[in-house]
Enzyme design. Structure first.
Site, short mmCIF file in Angstrom:
data_model
loop_
_atom_site.label_atom_id
_atom_site.label_comp_id
_atom_site.label_asym_id
_atom_site.label_seq_id
_atom_site.Cartn_x
_atom_site.Cartn_y
_atom_site.Cartn_z
CD GLU A 62 45.45 18.25 33.62
OE1 GLU A 62 45.01 17.09 33.73
OE2 GLU A 62 45.49 18.85 32.55
CB SER A 93 41.98 10.05 26.82
OG SER A 93 41.71 10.21 25.44
CG HIS A 122 67.71 26.93 37.95
ND1 HIS A 122 67.67 28.27 37.64
CD2 HIS A 122 68.58 26.81 38.99
CE1 HIS A 122 68.49 28.94 38.44
NE2 HIS A 122 69.05 28.07 39.28
CE LYS A 176 46.46 11.50 27.55
NZ LYS A 176 47.59 12.36 27.83
CE LYS A 216 26.20 41.13 50.46
NZ LYS A 216 26.76 42.32 49.78
N1 ARG Z 1 22.18 44.36 49.51
C1 ARG Z 1 23.00 45.34 50.11
C2 ARG Z 1 24.47 44.90 50.06
O1 ARG Z 1 24.68 43.78 49.81
C3 ARG Z 1 22.60 45.56 51.54
C4 ARG Z 1 22.90 46.91 52.07
C5 ARG Z 1 22.08 47.92 51.38
N2 ARG Z 1 22.13 49.18 52.00
C6 ARG Z 1 21.65 50.25 51.39
N3 ARG Z 1 21.71 51.37 52.03
N4 ARG Z 1 21.15 50.19 50.20
O2 ARG Z 1 25.36 45.67 50.23
#
Ligand code: ARG
Length: 459
Positions: free
Chosen positions: A291, A278, A157, A284, A326
């Protein structure tokens, strides 16, 4: 001006807005090396199987190597009109080697291509996370070995609970990061299957050899089901899940460092290298690295939730939604590696303030449990009664404004007449930690065993 890769049935080119929402080249150019490795493996396999000629395969190989060096040297012009890394590379290949470039995409689709590229990328990041964790654990082991005997308060705690050793506290994080390491190792093994040759979704009629391309790319085997191969992003999600748990550990530790480095605690001094000043307050020294580690963790959790959400409603097989996988993973991986490196640097430089730790370890009646245990062991009291007697003694000490070791024997005997001088032996913090010899306990001898065991495992 329809698309040269897929525009056969199209009369018009895309709207500018369509191009903006559709193109992924702005971020998926990070997959260039993986894309080229995948294409090289595919072309070599097509030739070995007699699907394309050896001379075409050789031209493709050389062209791809040229393109790789163009990209590495920053001489490659990425085009939004060509959507993504796959078509940018292939279009450039056509410019470099001409007609054979058009044979590369035989028995392959962008769906298995992107799945392959991304797996290779995430696999590298799992390896980087494992290396980053090992470096951090080594830094913690040095702290733990040096401070195996130093005492500090253990908290529950965030209230003083019982004295522990500095080494024990450091080793608690070694255990956590060790589990993270094993999670990345497990995830890596599970993701290490090749989607290449799944083609669009159904496989292909060409006599491809998926085992050959899998082996060339360092995969343990090809994915067994072509539909699953192109629609699965578990590998990215597992990476994000393991990253999230690891990030949570980093954030807890960062939080402790922020608290410990404050003027009120003064448990540690962080190095100048990982602190900032600071612009208005000259005195500081702020724990900014800690952080920012604590804060960046939010992006990693966010990426995990974002990709789970992208995937949860998708019917089989590929949907363009998956292009959104991605950026989340890139950002999470970048920030995880940065947080691991920053934490490793901070831990390496961190100086424990041993006298302050020791004074704090004894404050707040931290050896009350030792006193209760003594009453059980020496006077044969049931633990519950001993707990009550000790509580009364804490109240007496609190009333006098002193700590337990500062009570007189007379004060003690007024509460429990059978108490003897011997009790003062267990009220010191060093005796307290030294007595915690149960397996995994805080006693220096236990901590040293933990350190040795981990040094062995990590070497
Ligand atoms: N740029 C696409 C992705 O990142 C690649 C695959 C695209 N495939 C398609 N059938 N349009 O997913």
């Amino acid at each position: 001006n329809a698309n040269q890769m897929w525009g056969g049935r199209f009369a018009e080119g895309p709207d500018a807005i369509m191009e903006a929402i559709n193109a992924s080249i702005g971020f998926d150019q990070r997959l260039a090396a993986q894309d080229i490795a995948g294409s090289r493996a595919h072309a070599a396999m097509l030739a070995a199987q007699g699907i394309i000629s050896n001379s075409d395969a050789e031209a493709i190989r050389e062209g791809l190597l040229t393109i790789l060096s163009e990209i590495e040297q920053g001489r490659f012009t990425f085009s939004t009109a060509l959507e993504d890394i796959h078509m940018n590379v292939e279009a450039r290949l056509k410019e470099v080697i001409g007609e054979p470039a058009g044979r590369l995409h035989t028995g392959r689709s962008r769906n298995d291509q992107v799945a392959t590229d991304f797996r290779l990328w995430v696999r590298d990041q799992a390896d980087a996370a494992i290396e980053g964790l090992k470096a951090l654990m080594c830094a913690l082991l040095v702290q733990a070995g040096t401070g195996a005997e130093w005492v500090m308060p253990g908290f529950t705690h965030l209230q003083t609970a019982q004295p522990v050793t500095w080494g024990h506290h450091m080793m608690a994080y070694v255990e956590m990061f060790g589990r993270d390491l094993s999670r990345f190792t497990d995830a890596r093994a599970r993701m290490n299957e090749s989607p290449l040759g799944a083609a669009a979704l159904a496989g292909t009629s060409f006599p491809i050899d998926r085992h050959m391309t899998a082996e060339a790319l360092g995969f343990a085997r090809p994915c067994a089901n072509s539909l699953d191969a192109v629609s699965d992003r578990d590998f990215a999600l597992e990476f994000l899940a393991a990253s999230s748990i690891c990030a949570m550990h980093l954030s807890r530790f960062a939080e402790e460092l922020v608290i410990w480095s404050s003027a009120q605690f003064r448990f540690v001094a962080l190095s100048d290298r990982f602190s900032t000043g600071s612009s208005i307050m000259p005195q500081k020294k702020n724990p900014d690295a800690a952080e920012l580690i604590r804060a960046k963790i939010g992006r990693i959790f966010g990426a995990n939730v974002a990709l789970m959400t992208v995937m949860k409603g998708l019917p089989l097989a590929y949907s363009k939604d998956m292009q959104e996988d991605k950026e989340q993973v890139f950002d999470a991986a970048d920030n995880l590696m940065l947080a691991l490196a920053a934490m490793t640097g901070m831990v390496g430089d961190m100086q424990a303030n041993v006298p302050v730790l020791e004074a704090a370890a004894g404050a707040g009646f931290s050896t009350a449990t030792d006193l209760a245990d003594w009453l059980v062991r020496v006077l044969g009291m049931p633990f519950r009664d001993a707990h009550h007697v000790t509580g009364s003694l804490v109240a007496v000490a609190e009333g006098k404004g002193c700590d337990l070791p500062e009570l007189s024997l007379a004060d003690m005997q007024a509460v429990e007449p059978r108490i003897t001088e011997e009790v003062f032996g267990v009220l010191g913090v060093h005796n307290s930690v030294a007595s915690r010899v149960s397996y995994g306990g805080t006693a220096p001898e236990q901590v040293k065993q933990q350190v040795a065991a981990w040094q062995e495992r990590l070497s």
